[in-house]
Enzyme design. Structure first.
Site, short mmCIF file in Angstrom:
data_model
loop_
_atom_site.label_atom_id
_atom_site.label_comp_id
_atom_site.label_asym_id
_atom_site.label_seq_id
_atom_site.Cartn_x
_atom_site.Cartn_y
_atom_site.Cartn_z
N CYS A 117 0.82 -1.23 0.00
CA CYS A 117 0.00 0.00 0.00
C CYS A 117 0.84 1.27 0.00
O CYS A 117 0.30 2.36 -0.14
CB CYS A 117 -0.96 0.00 1.18
SG CYS A 117 -2.29 -1.19 0.98
N HIS A 257 -3.46 7.51 2.89
CA HIS A 257 -3.85 6.21 2.33
C HIS A 257 -5.21 5.82 2.88
O HIS A 257 -5.48 5.98 4.08
CB HIS A 257 -2.79 5.17 2.70
CG HIS A 257 -3.16 3.77 2.30
ND1 HIS A 257 -3.56 3.46 1.02
CD2 HIS A 257 -3.21 2.61 3.02
CE1 HIS A 257 -3.84 2.16 0.96
NE2 HIS A 257 -3.65 1.63 2.15
N ASN A 287 -10.21 0.25 -0.02
CA ASN A 287 -8.76 0.35 -0.10
C ASN A 287 -8.31 -0.17 -1.47
O ASN A 287 -8.35 -1.37 -1.73
CB ASN A 287 -8.13 -0.47 1.03
CG ASN A 287 -6.61 -0.39 1.04
OD1 ASN A 287 -6.00 0.09 0.09
ND2 ASN A 287 -6.00 -0.89 2.11
#
Ligand SMILES: CC(C)(COP(=O)(O)OP(=O)(O)OC[C@H]1O[C@@H](n2cnc3c(N)ncnc32)[C@H](O)[C@@H]1OP(=O)(O)O)[C@@H](O)C(=O)NCCC(=O)NCCS
Length: 331
Positions: A117, A257, A287
């Site tokens: 990520c 994020h 996500n």
């Protein structure tokens, strides 16, 4: 002449058409909309269906084309294409090389950057570094992931979180002191016990047994990952603020994020930021791993003003995490 820096001069994005709502997930695993919303902030996510296109490169190409069209950019001028991803089209052959060819970036070299990520955040460091050194003038950084290709839709702790999408930014030289100012990037390999995918790599190549044991899907120990993400994302964002004399007043936007709304809220709280300065679209996309940061830039581009102070923060598998301070370069 002023110092050479590397600034973002254009953004583009793409999300697949198919919307998977929390309600739809209720028919697949034992969960409910209320649980997902209160624990994560996610209401729906996009999924790339085979009838729309295939693979991460499809998403990356669409996002890059969106940028190229908006910027009226001649792709032959691009020097380098980086595809930040956790789900390359396949092992070995570079996804970025295929993307570069498909968008007509025939004078560019290209490579993939894998840091879970944090891939896009680390990609910002790479892309801006090439430009700020004077080595290259146009670097296209794409964050793209088809997370649905590695999600176990029988595992309610992971399938509710992730979605598919892509975003792209162009880094170019700047002589007004705008663009990337500072970065603090970290990693800790002990984290791989808590978030990753056991099968498909060199330790556990695909076998009938590994497929039967569902080892080719992402796993996570949610609670542990949550704890590390909350403290580490807040730590690095705070560090970037302190060493750049940033305060809750002169930070214009937090670009975090999109893993979990509660992680974002905790980071913003530590930074002392008002909700109005915190960019969020997790409710619509979930996500999307490497795509979360550029998707935020694309969704909120209209709000940014030249000179705005943006603080990026991310956390991902590995573990990998970090924060970047960037001054926005255009209205
Ligand atoms: C995954 C996550 C949302 C789970 O939330 P949580 O508040 O930590 O929940 P827990 O794991 O403690 O589980 C609480 C209960 O909910 C249950 N549960 C888990 N997933 C569920 C779901 N989708 N629906 C309903 N219940 C669920 C658990 O089984 C557990 O039940 P129990 O108390 O009977 O054992 C959260 O840990 C998280 O977001 N972690 C970080 C994940 C992440 O960001 N990963 C990517 C990093 S880049």
């Amino acid at each position: 002449m002023n110092k050479l820096t590397a600034a973002i001069t254009a953004v583009g994005s793409y999300v697949p058409k198919f919307i998977m709502t929390n309600k739809m997930l209720e028919d697949i695993v034992e969960t409910n909309d209320e649980w997902i919303t209160s624990r994560t902030g996610i209401k729906e996510r996009r999924i790339l269906k085979p009838d729309e296109g295939e693979g991460t490169s499809y998403l990356a190409i669409k996002a890059a084309q969106d940028l190229i069209d908006k910027k009226k950019l001649d792709p032959k001028e691009i020097d380098l294409v980086i595809v930040a991803t956790a789900t390359p089209d396949s092992m070995v052959a570079s996804t970025a090389a295929f993307v570069a060819s498909e968008i007509g970036a025939t004078n560019a070299f290209a490579y993939d950057l894998l840091a879970a990520c944090s891939s896009f955040l680390f990609g910002m460091s790479n892309a801006s570094g090439y430009v700020a050194s004077g080595k290259y003038k146009k670097v296209l950084l794409i964050g793209a992931d088809k997370m649905s290709s590695i999600i176990d839709y029988t595992d309610r702790t992971t399938c509710i979180i992730f979605g598919d999408g892509a975003g792209a930014v162009l880094f170019e030289p700047n002589f007004e002191g705008l663009g990337l100012q500072d970065e603090y990037l970290r990693s800790d390999g002990n984290g791989r016990a808590y978030l990753g995918m056991e099968g498909g790599g060199s330790i556990m190549p695909a076998t009938i047994e590994s497929v039967k044991a569902r080892k080719h899907f992402i796993f996570q120990e949610g609670r542990t990952v949550f704890k590390f993400a909350v403290s580490n994302m807040a730590d690095v964002a705070e560090k970037i603020m302190v060493r750049n004399n940033l305060t809750h007043e002169n930070v214009s936007w937090l670009v975090p994020h999109q893993a979990n709304k509660r992680i974002i809220d905790a980071t913003a709280k530590r930074m002392g930021l008002d909700d109005s300065k915190v960019l969020m679209n997790i409710q619509r996309y979930g996500n999307t791993t490497s795509a979360t940061l550029p998707l935020l830039l694309a969704d909120f581009e209209g709000k940014f003003k030249k000179g705005d102070n943006l603080v990026f923060a991310a956390f991902g598998g590995g573990f990998t995490w970090g924060s970047i301070f960037l001054k926005w370069a255009y209205n």
